[in-house]
Design an enzyme around this catalytic site. Structure first.
Site, mmCIF file in Angstrom:
data_model
loop_
_atom_site.group_PDB
_atom_site.id
_atom_site.type_symbol
_atom_site.label_atom_id
_atom_site.label_comp_id
_atom_site.label_asym_id
_atom_site.label_seq_id
_atom_site.Cartn_x
_atom_site.Cartn_y
_atom_site.Cartn_z
ATOM 1 N N ASP A 190 0.631 -1.029 -0.186
ATOM 2 C CA ASP A 190 -0.269 0.030 -0.150
ATOM 3 C C ASP A 190 0.581 1.434 0.161
ATOM 4 O O ASP A 190 0.906 1.864 0.515
ATOM 5 C CB ASP A 190 -0.896 0.408 1.224
ATOM 6 C CG ASP A 190 -2.245 -1.337 1.179
ATOM 7 O OD1 ASP A 190 -1.564 -2.347 0.699
ATOM 8 O OD2 ASP A 190 -2.368 -1.188 2.317
ATOM 9 N N LYS A 205 -6.458 -4.884 -3.209
ATOM 10 C CA LYS A 205 -7.684 -5.273 -1.863
ATOM 11 C C LYS A 205 -8.146 -4.994 -0.867
ATOM 12 O O LYS A 205 -7.790 -3.740 -0.540
ATOM 13 C CB LYS A 205 -6.227 -5.644 -0.966
ATOM 14 C CG LYS A 205 -5.000 -5.062 -0.858
ATOM 15 C CD LYS A 205 -4.166 -5.183 0.188
ATOM 16 C CE LYS A 205 -3.204 -4.320 1.327
ATOM 17 N NZ LYS A 205 -4.555 -3.646 2.406
ATOM 18 N N LYS A 209 -7.727 -4.663 4.904
ATOM 19 C CA LYS A 209 -6.448 -4.575 5.473
ATOM 20 C C LYS A 209 -5.360 -5.220 5.294
ATOM 21 O O LYS A 209 -4.161 -5.060 5.401
ATOM 22 C CB LYS A 209 -6.476 -4.440 6.324
ATOM 23 C CG LYS A 209 -7.289 -3.203 7.312
ATOM 24 C CD LYS A 209 -7.008 -1.604 6.678
ATOM 25 C CE LYS A 209 -8.245 -0.642 7.266
ATOM 26 N NZ LYS A 209 -7.787 0.582 6.483
ATOM 27 N N VAL A 233 3.144 0.330 4.382
ATOM 28 C CA VAL A 233 2.336 1.194 5.697
ATOM 29 C C VAL A 233 1.229 0.062 5.671
ATOM 30 O O VAL A 233 0.527 -0.783 4.645
ATOM 31 C CB VAL A 233 2.601 2.964 5.093
ATOM 32 C CG1 VAL A 233 3.774 2.771 5.319
ATOM 33 C CG2 VAL A 233 2.373 3.472 4.089
ATOM 34 N N THR A 234 0.643 0.751 6.610
ATOM 35 C CA THR A 234 1.262 0.703 7.675
ATOM 36 C C THR A 234 1.356 -0.388 9.037
ATOM 37 O O THR A 234 0.718 -1.340 8.132
ATOM 38 C CB THR A 234 0.083 1.836 9.194
ATOM 39 O OG1 THR A 234 -0.615 1.353 9.150
ATOM 40 C CG2 THR A 234 -0.087 3.034 8.311
ATOM 41 N N CYS A 263 -1.422 -2.434 7.684
ATOM 42 C CA CYS A 263 -1.749 -3.532 6.929
ATOM 43 C C CYS A 263 -0.891 -4.508 6.333
ATOM 44 O O CYS A 263 -1.185 -5.815 6.408
ATOM 45 C CB CYS A 263 -2.373 -3.186 5.237
ATOM 46 S SG CYS A 263 -3.444 -1.982 5.526
ATOM 47 N N GLN A 297 8.505 -14.057 21.435
ATOM 48 C CA GLN A 297 7.919 -15.754 21.699
ATOM 49 C C GLN A 297 8.990 -15.969 20.409
ATOM 50 O O GLN A 297 7.917 -17.088 19.989
ATOM 51 C CB GLN A 297 6.471 -15.660 21.458
ATOM 52 C CG GLN A 297 5.350 -14.745 22.882
ATOM 53 C CD GLN A 297 4.707 -14.717 22.247
ATOM 54 O OE1 GLN A 297 3.707 -16.263 23.277
ATOM 55 N NE2 GLN A 297 3.576 -14.115 22.123
HETATM 56 N N1 TIU Z 1 -2.020 0.104 4.608
HETATM 57 C C1 TIU Z 1 -2.762 0.829 5.733
HETATM 58 O O1 TIU Z 1 -1.832 -0.058 6.601
HETATM 59 N N2 TIU Z 1 -4.491 0.733 5.456
HETATM 60 C C2 TIU Z 1 -4.570 1.382 6.896
HETATM 61 O O2 TIU Z 1 -5.455 2.527 7.017
HETATM 62 N N3 TIU Z 1 -3.739 2.084 7.474
HETATM 63 C C3 TIU Z 1 -4.419 3.129 8.493
HETATM 64 O O3 TIU Z 1 -3.169 3.021 9.694
HETATM 65 N N4 TIU Z 1 -4.993 3.810 8.807
#
Ligand code: TIU
Length: 222
Positions: free
Chosen positions: A24, A129, A132, A157-158, A162, A202
């Site tokens: 993403d 997709k 997430k 990210v993030t 995701c 772990q």
């Molecule tokens: N790609 C992804 O992480 N989508 C999100 O919405 N991330 C947020 O941190 N909002």
């Protein structure tokens, strides 16, 4: 088996069964006026990792290893957008609304595109997709089986949303997963640190973490 120096211990891999998944890295998460900013986030943190993500992608390309890109996005008719996702939080602009970069998180809109510097090359797999995680409602699982992938390196990210969701999906499907610590970012530094810590805790319960240089050194030495 070759190795990448990693935490909590060395990550064993075979180059021929290893793929990079870049999650993403879209304008909607990195630029003012996009989805990330609409949630009240400082998107400059995402922009800062672009050169490192680029270095990782180019290292995989140079080694002839697959690079897979994902994009969080929805169909223009919103048929794959559950109301529970659309209505979550108090964003200034909701998914599907028209913003400065077109309709937010809608396939084909300017803001949904992957950042120019990290654009997929012709022939690289791009997964659109709606969730997430990158396995839910996509062909990613079939693509990885076709490639014969067993070890997955993650960037993007993030970290705690995701990237971590997709790593958890992949870990449960039997893939060995490593996230490149400096090629992933969160809008919240404390969430990034916690996500990396819980992934490798772990005895690598979800996976491994290493720097981009450690990943590329491991590939070069393989
Ligand atoms: N790609 C992804 O992480 N989508 C999100 O919405 N991330 C947020 O941190 N909002």
């Amino acid at each position: 088996m070759a190795e990448i120096a990693a935490q909590p211990f060395a990550f064993a891999f075979r180059p021929e069964t290893t793929a990079l998944i870049v999650i993403d890295m879209q304008r909607d998460f990195a630029e003012p006026g996009g989805f990330g900013a609409s949630l009240g986030n400082d998107v400059s943190r995402v922009v800062a990792i672009v050169p490192t993500v680029k270095k990782l992608i180019e290292g995989f390309r140079a080694a002839g290893l697959p690079v897979i890109h994902t994009m969080e996005c929805h169909r223009p008719d919103l048929s794959d957008l559950p109301p529970a996702k659309r209505d979550r939080g108090k964003p200034t602009i909701r998914i599907g609304d028209v913003g400065p970069m077109g309709r937010v998180l809608i396939a084909g809109e300017p803001g949904t595109a992957i950042l120019d510097e990290l654009a997929p090359l012709p022939g690289e797999i791009v997964i659109e997709k709606p969730g997430k995680g990158a396995f839910y409602a996509t062909g990613l699982g079939d693509d990885l089986k076709r490639l014969g992938a067993r070890q997955l390196v993650f960037a993007g990210v993030t970290t705690e949303v995701c990237v971590q969701t997709t790593m958890r999906e992949a870990n449960d499907r039997g893939y060995e997963c490593l996230v490149a610590e400096d090629a992933t970012e969160s809008y919240f530094p404390e969430f990034k640190a916690a996500a990396l810590a819980m992934i490798r805790a772990q005895g690598a319960i979800i996976g491994w973490t290493a720097t981009t240089d450690q990943v590329l050194e491991g590939i070069a030495n393989a």
